[in-house]
Each structure stands twice: as structure tokens, then as C-alpha cells.
Design a protein around this motif. Structure first.
Motif, PDB file in Angstrom:
ATOM      1  N   PRO A 166       0.806  -1.230   0.000  1.00  0.00           N
ATOM      2  CA  PRO A 166       0.000   0.000   0.000  1.00  0.00           C
ATOM      3  C   PRO A 166       0.833   1.271   0.000  1.00  0.00           C
ATOM      4  O   PRO A 166       2.056   1.247   0.153  1.00  0.00           O
ATOM      5  CB  PRO A 166      -0.793  -0.128   1.301  1.00  0.00           C
ATOM      6  CG  PRO A 166       0.146  -0.860   2.213  1.00  0.00           C
ATOM      7  CD  PRO A 166       0.908  -1.820   1.345  1.00  0.00           C
TER       8      PRO A 166
ATOM      9  N   ARG B 103       0.131  -4.189 -10.233  1.00  0.00           N
ATOM     10  CA  ARG B 103       0.072  -3.622  -8.888  1.00  0.00           C
ATOM     11  C   ARG B 103      -0.978  -4.331  -8.053  1.00  0.00           C
ATOM     12  O   ARG B 103      -2.094  -4.570  -8.495  1.00  0.00           O
ATOM     13  CB  ARG B 103      -0.272  -2.124  -8.960  1.00  0.00           C
ATOM     14  CG  ARG B 103       0.909  -1.225  -9.209  1.00  0.00           C
ATOM     15  CD  ARG B 103       1.790  -1.050  -7.962  1.00  0.00           C
ATOM     16  NE  ARG B 103       1.086  -0.299  -6.910  1.00  0.00           N
ATOM     17  CZ  ARG B 103       0.910  -0.750  -5.680  1.00  0.00           C
ATOM     18  NH1 ARG B 103       1.343  -1.936  -5.322  1.00  0.00           N
ATOM     19  NH2 ARG B 103       0.280  -0.012  -4.784  1.00  0.00           N
TER      20      ARG B 103
ATOM     21  N   GLU C  14      -2.591  -3.781  -4.218  1.00  0.00           N
ATOM     22  CA  GLU C  14      -2.604  -2.784  -3.160  1.00  0.00           C
ATOM     23  C   GLU C  14      -2.232  -3.369  -1.800  1.00  0.00           C
ATOM     24  O   GLU C  14      -1.432  -2.791  -1.066  1.00  0.00           O
ATOM     25  CB  GLU C  14      -3.988  -2.116  -3.085  1.00  0.00           C
ATOM     26  CG  GLU C  14      -4.131  -1.069  -1.997  1.00  0.00           C
ATOM     27  CD  GLU C  14      -3.247   0.154  -2.212  1.00  0.00           C
ATOM     28  OE1 GLU C  14      -3.003   0.880  -1.229  1.00  0.00           O
ATOM     29  OE2 GLU C  14      -2.794   0.369  -3.355  1.00  0.00           O
ATOM     30  N   HIS C  15      -2.806  -4.474  -1.450  1.00  0.00           N
ATOM     31  CA  HIS C  15      -2.486  -5.110  -0.165  1.00  0.00           C
ATOM     32  C   HIS C  15      -2.575  -6.618  -0.325  1.00  0.00           C
ATOM     33  O   HIS C  15      -3.494  -7.138  -0.962  1.00  0.00           O
ATOM     34  CB  HIS C  15      -3.443  -4.655   0.939  1.00  0.00           C
ATOM     35  CG  HIS C  15      -3.226  -5.388   2.247  1.00  0.00           C
ATOM     36  ND1 HIS C  15      -2.059  -5.286   2.962  1.00  0.00           N
ATOM     37  CD2 HIS C  15      -4.022  -6.242   2.932  1.00  0.00           C
ATOM     38  CE1 HIS C  15      -2.145  -6.040   4.048  1.00  0.00           C
ATOM     39  NE2 HIS C  15      -3.320  -6.626   4.056  1.00  0.00           N
TER      40      HIS C  15
END
Length: 358
Positions: free
Chosen positions: A221, A235, A237-238
């Protein structure tokens, strides 16, 4: 002999945006396997409350507190009765927590610095939100995420009574190779940090630009929206810890990036380094003193000093050599850097304290 330990740490319940949670989880599981009893006290803060991926651990007792006064009120007797109390780095209002707990006069008081070089830099700058310079000598033991010369620095310069290396560790039952074909040529798992970003740019983003036919991934993040990610960089995010092993196993290589303060001091292996190695995923890492003592370059890790070296590794290393590096790293980590091995080191240091006091 079984020990009763209280740990006041940044987080155990949530891995959101921090590496402390997985570090504590491996260590506390190891302590439970060794027969010790642990209470983990965590400050109840909204950013972790909304992202708790381990609200009820089965290897220790987890309790949330709401203010420093709770430690000297409802938890005071428990703190006094414990064989040892360990306060971790980056605890909210850490300076106030240390003073409050020290005033309770626990049997033994220790500090576990999971950010030692960063902590030293903050003290140099006069920033004492989490630990004040005057507090370093308060602890019977100063456990350090970093080893090597850092330990001498802590005792000689900072006034620590006794400094001991307590590296991060890994839970081998949760970090292991997951079968399946690799999806990415190179990946990275880590929260955005301004001082890590230049290295990430040089060792992953620029190689992605130069190798448009290869696939890359960055998970974590807080990355700014203005970062220009190449089209071949995915990508995430988490990524919760339950997905880490599968994530590492889907990479041909994974990248280890070290914060600037940790590179300067050396001997600072991150928890991600051990986790990736336990999954037998070959690691490409920036360089720092002491790394070769943990994982020899070319045998159990690939050290890269710039973009060209990463491009060469990705483009020329054969599958047999790649697998051999990953397996060599896994063997070393399972032999020396599991949570249970680290728990034995911690317990031995605390028993030595008890023996000296007796």
C-alpha cells in the motif's frame, strides 16, 4: 523452564502497512511451541482496526488497550507479575509507554527494536516519539533487529546495558513453496517508503522498462498516484500474509529492498527476505554489510548494484541455477531463522537475566 512474557508491540492483529505483525507472529508461535506463555498488548488504532487479519491468534493471548493509562491501570499487575516485559519499537506514544511501564518496576524490562538503524537515525535527529535517548539504559536487554557492529554501537555510544541481535524470523509452516508455474519474472512486496523508492526504481521499474516482454509485480500500500508504472508492472494494493507464500512462489525472482539507514549500518535482514527464501524463491537484493554472512552471493542470493545487473540475471540465468539458489536459501533459513529458533534465542537471553538476578 517455562517463561511468562508480556510484549507491548506495534501490531500483532494487523499486517496492514507494517512488517512487525508477521515478525511477531513467527516469534510468538515459536515461543508457544517452546512451552512459554505470552500476552501481547496492542494499541487499538483505527487503521489496524479496519484491517485485522489475525484478530484471535491461537498461540498467545492478544489484548487491545486504548491509552497509556490502561497499562498502569488494568494491566499493571499482569505486567509486574511477568518474568519479562518487552516493549517493541514504533509503539504509539512509545516514549510515554516506556516511562509508564518502567515505573511499574517489572522483574525484567527489555526493548525489541525491529527498526534499529531507523531508530538510531531518529535519535540523531532529536526525534524521540517512540524512544528517547535517555531511555536506552533503562532496559535490562536491548534486542536489536540488526546485528554486527550495531550491537557495539548500542552499548558503547547509546548506553545500552546489554545489546543482543534478535533478527526477524519466519514461520516455516506458513512460508513454503507453493506448486505452480511462475507468473512474474520479478516481484516486490513492501509498503511504499521514500528512501526505498530509488532502489525499487533502479532494480525493478527500470528493468521492466528495458524488458517489455517480461512481467513484473509490486504488492503493497501507500504508493503515490504519480508513480509512472510501466505497463508490464502489475500492482496489488495489499496482500494479506495468508497469500504471501503463493505470491512468492509465482515469481521467478523476488526483490529485497533495504531502507537507507539499514544499508548504512548493515546486518539488517528484513522479514521479507527470510519469508521469500523459505518459499525457495530466489532473491535479488541490494547490497549491505553482513548480507553475505547470512546468504552468500551467487550461492543463496543474487546481489545487484544497479539496473544492468538485474537485467543480466533475468535474461541469462538458467532454470537449474535459479532453482539451486532458491533451494540453498531455503535450507539456510530453515536451519537458522525460523520463529522457533528465534524463540529459543530470546528465551535463553531472558533466562540468563533471571540467573544473573538470582
Amino acid at each position: 523452564m517455562s517463561l511468562d512474557i508480556v510484549i507491548i508491540g506495534l501490531s500483532l492483529s494487523s499486517s496492514w502497512g507494517n512488517g512487525h505483525a508477521t515478525t511477531y507472529r513467527a516469534l510468538l508461535r515459536g515461543l508457544a511451541e517452546e512451552g512459554h506463555r505470552t500476552l501481547f498488548l496492542e494499541r487499538d488504532v483505527p487503521w489496524y482496526a479496519d484491517n485485522r487479519d489475525l484478530p484471535e491468534p491461537d498461540f498467545c493471548r492478544l489484548a487491545l488497550y486504548h491509552a497509556v493509562a490502561d497499562l498502569t491501570g488494568p494491566w499493571a499487575e499482569r505486567i509486574r507479575a511477568a518474568d519479562a516485559v518487552i516493549i517493541g519499537s514504533y509503539v504509539p506514544e512509545g516514549r510515554e509507554v516506556i516511562d509508564a511501564v518502567a515505573a511499574l518496576r517489572p522483574r525484567h524490562l527489555a526493548f525489541y527494536d525491529i527498526d534499529t538503524p531507523v531508530t538510531m537515525s531518529l535519535l540523531d535527529e532529536g526525534q524521540e516519539e517512540f524512544l528517547a535517548a535517555r531511555q536506552v539504559p533503562l532496559f535490562d536487554l536491548y534486542f536489536s533487529f540488526s546485528g554486527g557492529e550495531v550491537l557495539d554501537h548500542l552499548e558503547r555510544v547509546r548506553g545500552a546495558r546489554a545489546a543482543r541481535a534478535l533478527y526477524c524470523s519466519v514461520d516455516p509452516e506458513r512460508y513454503l513453496p507453493v506448486p505452480g508455474a511462475p507468473e512474474w519474472d520479478l516481484g516486490y512486496l513492501g509498503t511504499f517508503s521514500p528512501d526505498r523508492q530509488p532502489t525499487l526504481e533502479a532494480l525493478l521499474i527500470e528493468p521492466a522498462r528495458r524488458m517489455p516482454d517480461r512481467r513484473f509485480v509490486v504488492a503493497g500500500p501507500s504508493y503515490p498516484a504519480e508513480i509512472d508504472w510501466p505497463a508490464n508492472v502489475a500492482r496489488i494494493e495489499h496482500l494479506p500474509p495468508s497469500d504471501h507464500a503463493a505470491f512468492y512462489s509465482r515469481q521467478r525472482f523476488t526483490l529485497n529492498v533495504t531502507r537507507a539507514a539499514m544499508r548504512r549500518m548493515g546486518w539488517s535482514p528484513s522479514v521479507r527476505l527470510f519469508e521469500a527464501a523459505a518459499c525457495a524463491t530466489p532473491v535479488i537484493s541490494d547490497d549491505w554489510r553482513g548480507l553475505g554472512e547470512l546468504l552468500p552471493d551467487g550461492e543463496a542470493i543474487c546481489i545487484a548494484h544497479g539496473t544492468e545487473e538485474v537485467v543480466e540475471i533475468l535474461g541469462t540465468m538458467g532454470e537449474k541455477a535459479r532453482r539451486a539458489i532458491g533451494l540453498a536459501a531455503r535450507r539456510r533459513v530453515l536451519a537458522q531463522h525460523t520463529g522457533r529458533a528465534r524463540a529459543r534465542e530470546l528465551a535463553a537471553a531472558l533466562r540468563d537475566l533471571r540467573a544473573a538476578a538470582a
